[in-house]
Design a protein around this motif. Structure first.
Motif, PDB file in Angstrom:
ATOM      1  N   ALA A  64      -5.613 -12.581   0.701  1.00  0.00           N
ATOM      2  CA  ALA A  64      -4.386 -12.044   1.301  1.00  0.00           C
ATOM      3  C   ALA A  64      -3.866 -10.847   0.510  1.00  0.00           C
ATOM      4  N   LEU A  65      -3.840 -10.963  -0.796  1.00  0.00           N
ATOM      5  CA  LEU A  65      -3.369  -9.856  -1.634  1.00  0.00           C
ATOM      6  C   LEU A  65      -4.292  -8.650  -1.508  1.00  0.00           C
ATOM      7  N   MET A  66      -5.587  -8.901  -1.481  1.00  0.00           N
ATOM      8  CA  MET A  66      -6.544  -7.807  -1.281  1.00  0.00           C
ATOM      9  C   MET A  66      -6.299  -7.121   0.056  1.00  0.00           C
ATOM     10  N   ALA A  67      -6.069  -7.910   1.118  1.00  0.00           N
ATOM     11  CA  ALA A  67      -5.876  -7.346   2.451  1.00  0.00           C
ATOM     12  C   ALA A  67      -4.694  -6.378   2.474  1.00  0.00           C
ATOM     13  N   VAL A  68      -3.586  -6.755   1.841  1.00  0.00           N
ATOM     14  CA  VAL A  68      -2.413  -5.877   1.832  1.00  0.00           C
ATOM     15  C   VAL A  68      -2.690  -4.613   1.014  1.00  0.00           C
ATOM     16  N   SER A  69      -3.338  -4.778  -0.129  1.00  0.00           N
ATOM     17  CA  SER A  69      -3.657  -3.602  -0.958  1.00  0.00           C
ATOM     18  C   SER A  69      -4.541  -2.614  -0.212  1.00  0.00           C
ATOM     19  N   VAL A 272      -4.639  10.505 -17.328  1.00  0.00           N
ATOM     20  CA  VAL A 272      -3.869  10.040 -16.177  1.00  0.00           C
ATOM     21  C   VAL A 272      -2.375  10.177 -16.468  1.00  0.00           C
ATOM     22  N   THR A 273      -1.660  10.805 -15.532  1.00  0.00           N
ATOM     23  CA  THR A 273      -0.217  11.005 -15.715  1.00  0.00           C
ATOM     24  C   THR A 273       0.607  10.221 -14.702  1.00  0.00           C
ATOM     25  N   GLN A 274      -0.039   9.659 -13.668  1.00  0.00           N
ATOM     26  CA  GLN A 274       0.678   8.844 -12.695  1.00  0.00           C
ATOM     27  C   GLN A 274      -0.130   7.597 -12.348  1.00  0.00           C
ATOM     28  N   LEU A 275       0.526   6.445 -12.424  1.00  0.00           N
ATOM     29  CA  LEU A 275      -0.081   5.155 -12.072  1.00  0.00           C
ATOM     30  C   LEU A 275       0.569   4.657 -10.788  1.00  0.00           C
ATOM     31  N   VAL A 276      -0.230   4.518  -9.744  1.00  0.00           N
ATOM     32  CA  VAL A 276       0.283   4.147  -8.418  1.00  0.00           C
ATOM     33  C   VAL A 276      -0.200   2.745  -8.082  1.00  0.00           C
ATOM     34  N   GLU A 277       0.733   1.804  -7.985  1.00  0.00           N
ATOM     35  CA  GLU A 277       0.409   0.418  -7.636  1.00  0.00           C
ATOM     36  C   GLU A 277       0.362   0.295  -6.118  1.00  0.00           C
ATOM     37  N   VAL A 278      -0.761  -0.195  -5.602  1.00  0.00           N
ATOM     38  CA  VAL A 278      -0.959  -0.260  -4.154  1.00  0.00           C
ATOM     39  C   VAL A 278      -1.062  -1.721  -3.726  1.00  0.00           C
ATOM     40  N   GLY A 279      -0.089  -2.179  -2.923  1.00  0.00           N
ATOM     41  CA  GLY A 279      -0.118  -3.567  -2.463  1.00  0.00           C
ATOM     42  C   GLY A 279       1.230  -4.235  -2.583  1.00  0.00           C
ATOM     43  N   VAL A 280       1.205  -5.547  -2.791  1.00  0.00           N
ATOM     44  CA  VAL A 280       2.432  -6.347  -2.777  1.00  0.00           C
ATOM     45  C   VAL A 280       3.158  -6.265  -4.126  1.00  0.00           C
ATOM     46  N   GLY A 281       4.463  -5.963  -4.073  1.00  0.00           N
ATOM     47  CA  GLY A 281       5.278  -6.061  -5.276  1.00  0.00           C
ATOM     48  C   GLY A 281       5.140  -4.895  -6.236  1.00  0.00           C
ATOM     49  N   LYS A 282       5.748  -5.082  -7.416  1.00  0.00           N
ATOM     50  CA  LYS A 282       5.780  -4.016  -8.420  1.00  0.00           C
ATOM     51  C   LYS A 282       5.521  -4.562  -9.822  1.00  0.00           C
ATOM     52  N   VAL A 283       4.721  -5.624  -9.899  1.00  0.00           N
ATOM     53  CA  VAL A 283       4.440  -6.238 -11.200  1.00  0.00           C
ATOM     54  C   VAL A 283       3.728  -5.260 -12.134  1.00  0.00           C
ATOM     55  N   LEU A 284       2.698  -4.590 -11.624  1.00  0.00           N
ATOM     56  CA  LEU A 284       1.933  -3.663 -12.472  1.00  0.00           C
ATOM     57  C   LEU A 284       2.765  -2.443 -12.844  1.00  0.00           C
TER      58      LEU A 284
END
Length: 313
Positions: A64-69, A272-284
């Motif tokens: 499920a988490l993979m699907a959203v990402s 790397v100057t920007q880290l973009v979290e893709v998917g559910v939430g903002k934990v990373l």
């Protein structure tokens, strides 16, 4: 700007995840349909309606988490008119997020990734009977101290550092009694908190070897391409682009430590100057702010996030 896309792991799941994306964007709907078909399961119904305890089961939460990402990433590419390789130098994912990263980067098909994660969840659950293993977060301890705590607590049982997430945030994993001992020892070593986590199995430790064996057999049967951009692997905290090497590292990852803090530092050291979290939430995203304060962060998991992020490109 040099960018890396990162993909969250287990624990970020929530009922309703991905629903807005599916309603707003056809590429997201296509990803969800492909995952449902691959699993022969109406996973999206579970994701959007619950019940939460069923969604939280490892074998459901992981695909499920993979699907959203992947739905969010495919939406970004379609709406922004770009390919991932045009906008990123690296991909990385936390534990199961490594599979999301590889699917997003084209190393695995979405269908194969969904099936692999379903099996991974089942294999991890099978590896240790419920109640015999545990994980605990050590808050306020540096990694070296947390590792010493785990070693002292082991007393002949498995107890080891499982996730080096961020400065002062290390998770240990192993036999339940040993992990409980570690939580008590941690308090004498200056931990702000040492708390058992609500997980169903002791991930990323030697007790997961039966699951690693199952994943080795499963991964051997799956077609794999080199990812469109290098992966920063959990177990090495460095770049890897060769498909066969990645396949082996995914097996090691089941019992090995998630070196997330080092992975983020590596990406920043590589420019790397920007880290973009893709998917559910903002934990990373929260971890990234603690690990590399100089790096920009963004999180993309909703239609509003998609629109906001695309304006920055």
């Amino acid at each position: 700007m040099t960018r890396a896309f990162t993909f969250p792991g287990q624990g970020s799941q929530a009922v309703g995840m991905g629903k807005e994306l599916a309603e707003a964007f056809a590429p997201a709907r296509e990803v969800f349909e492909e995952v449902n078909d691959a699993l022969g399961q109406n996973l999206t119904k579970l994701m959007w309606e619950g019940p939460e305890d069923e969604l939280t089961l490892t074998e459901n939460a992981q695909p499920a988490l993979m699907a959203v990402s992947v739905a969010a990433m495919k939406t970004l590419e379609a709406e922004g008119g770009f390919a991932l390789a045009d906008k990123a130098s690296f991909v990385a994912g936390h534990s199961l997020g490594e599979y999301s990263a590889l699917a997003a980067a084209g190393a695995f098909t979405i269908a194969d990734t969904a099936r692999l994660l379903k099996l991974r969840g089942q294999a991890m659950q099978r590896a240790v009977p419920v109640g015999e293993g545990a994980m605990a977060a050590m808050l306020g301890l540096d990694f070296d101290v947390a590792k010493e705590v785990a070693e002292e607590a082991a007393q002949g049982e498995v107890c080891q550092a499982a996730n080096d997430n961020a400065p002062g945030q290390v998770v240990i994993s192993g036999a339940k009694a040993a992990v409980e001992r570690a939580a008590e020892i941690a308090k004498t070593k200056g931990a702000k908190r040492a708390m058992l986590l609500p997980v169903s199995a002791p991930f990323h430790c030697a007790l997961m070897q039966p699951a690693a064996d199952e994943m080795k057999a499963a991964l051997a049967e799956v077609a794999m391409q080199a990812p469109a951009v290098p992966l920063v692997a959990n177990v090495t905290a460095s770049r890897v682009a060769d498909a066969e090497t990645i396949r082996n590292l995914l097996v090691e990852q089941v019992t090995g430590m998630v070196r997330w803090r080092e992975s983020v530092l590596y990406m920043v050291e590589q420019g790397v100057t920007q880290l973009v979290e893709v998917g559910v939430g903002k934990v990373l995203t929260g971890m990234a702010k603690r690990i590399a304060k100089e790096a920009e962060t963004a999180a993309v998991g909703t239609p509003a996030d998609v629109e906001t992020f695309l304006k920055t490109l």
